[in-house]
Design a protein around this motif. Structure first.
Motif, PDB file in Angstrom:
ATOM      1  N   GLU A   1      28.028  -2.765 -34.272  1.00  0.00           N
ATOM      2  CA  GLU A   1      28.205  -4.160 -34.676  1.00  0.00           C
ATOM      3  C   GLU A   1      28.634  -5.036 -33.501  1.00  0.00           C
ATOM      4  OE1 GLU A   1      30.840  -6.840 -37.770  1.00  0.00           O
ATOM      5  OE2 GLU A   1      30.151  -4.867 -38.443  1.00  0.00           O
TER       6      GLU A   1
ATOM      7  N   ARG B   1      26.318  -8.168 -32.214  1.00  0.00           N
ATOM      8  CA  ARG B   1      26.863  -9.532 -32.200  1.00  0.00           C
ATOM      9  C   ARG B   1      26.790 -10.170 -30.812  1.00  0.00           C
ATOM     10  NH1 ARG B   1      29.665 -11.206 -36.576  1.00  0.00           N
ATOM     11  NH2 ARG B   1      30.159  -9.667 -38.191  1.00  0.00           N
TER      12      ARG B   1
ATOM     13  N   THR C   1      30.710 -12.568 -29.806  1.00  0.00           N
ATOM     14  CA  THR C   1      30.858 -11.751 -31.009  1.00  0.00           C
ATOM     15  C   THR C   1      30.962 -12.558 -32.304  1.00  0.00           C
ATOM     16  OG1 THR C   1      33.240 -11.645 -30.594  1.00  0.00           O
ATOM     17  CG2 THR C   1      31.889  -9.799 -29.814  1.00  0.00           C
ATOM     18  N   GLU C   2      30.958 -13.862 -32.236  1.00  0.00           N
ATOM     19  CA  GLU C   2      31.006 -14.661 -33.454  1.00  0.00           C
ATOM     20  C   GLU C   2      29.865 -15.669 -33.442  1.00  0.00           C
ATOM     21  OE1 GLU C   2      34.817 -16.407 -34.085  1.00  0.00           O
ATOM     22  OE2 GLU C   2      35.890 -14.524 -33.725  1.00  0.00           O
TER      23      GLU C   2
END
Length: 249
Positions: free
Chosen positions: A116, A120, A126-127
């Motif tokens: 994950e 991402r 990552t967001e």
């Protein structure tokens, strides 16, 4: 860290360096998938991740020409492989590359958290995106809406921010972990920032990530979690490789 090249006779397969960092793991877009919540903080160490899922060409090179795939083409991902099949492949691959791997490193499946984190976009990305590299799946992956009911050659869509292809769609990808549902995520949240989590100590099913060519858009989101028994095979299931230090803890 530089790109690592897995070299076998007449074949090269690239592994991209993934710089470690931390991120919030789970469904942050409010889709309310019970098994993908609550969101919880995770820290990840450096590792290498294959640029593509394992192709049929790579599988055949390791497995003496065998090809279990329904949609046969050297450039397509291998499919109809179980978690147990992936482990047998990895065992053979590590034997064949003993002299060429970096010291102390070995090939394996990614942990669910590593998968994950990389999907991402790693340390700096990552967001944000719902899929691996875009909010529009058609830009980065193959699903029921655009696949014409078959897998596609790897790398046919745009990569994500790290240069990884096919993290969303095409084939589901086995992860190393046993599957734990929302109760496992809740436990992770209660423990605070976890470093390199490896899933529950035992279970019935193994984790799959990424969605597949005949699944929905939601199934292909980076936070979505799926699972199957270690012996389960399906024409939508493949896997991707990590190269990392032999201890991930």
């Amino acid at each position: 860290m530089k790109t690592h090249h897995l070299l076998l006779p007449n074949l090269s397969f690239d592994f991209l360096p993934i710089e470690g960092g931390h991120f919030y793991m789970g469904d942050e877009h409010g889709d309310l998938w019970e098994d993908s919540r609550p969101i919880h903080p995770v820290a990840i160490s450096d590792f290498y991740l294959a640029k593509f899922p394992v192709t049929q060409a790579l599988w055949k090179a390791v497995m003496n020409g065998e090809n279990p795939s329904r949609f046969q083409d050297d450039d397509r991902p291998v499919e109809q492989v179980s978690w147990d099949d992936a482990q047998a492949f990895i065992k053979k691959l590590n034997r064949q590359t003993e002299a060429s791997r970096p010291t102390g490193h070995a090939y394996r499946l990614p942990t669910e958290a590593e998968w994950e984190y990389a999907a991402r976009g790693g340390k700096y990305h990552t967001e944000g995106y719902k899929y691996a590299g875009s909010d529009r799946l058609k830009d980065v992956g193959w699903c029921e809406d655009n696949s014409d009911n078959e897998t596609k050659p790897v790398g046919s869509k745009y990569a994500n921010q790290l240069g990884l292809h096919d993290m969303s769609g095409n084939v589901w990808e086995w992860c190393e972990d046993w599957f734990g549902g929302s109760e496992y995520y809740e436990k992770c949240k209660q423990m605070g920032m976890m470093k390199n989590p490896q899933g529950p100590n035992k279970g019935t099913n193994r984790v799959m990530r990424g969605g597949g060519w005949f699944f929905t858009l939601q199934d292909c989101r980076v936070a979505f979690r799926y699972n199957g028994t270690p012996g389960h095979r399906d024409r939508s299931i493949g896997f991707r490789l990590v190269l990392a230090l032999q201890s991930v803890g």
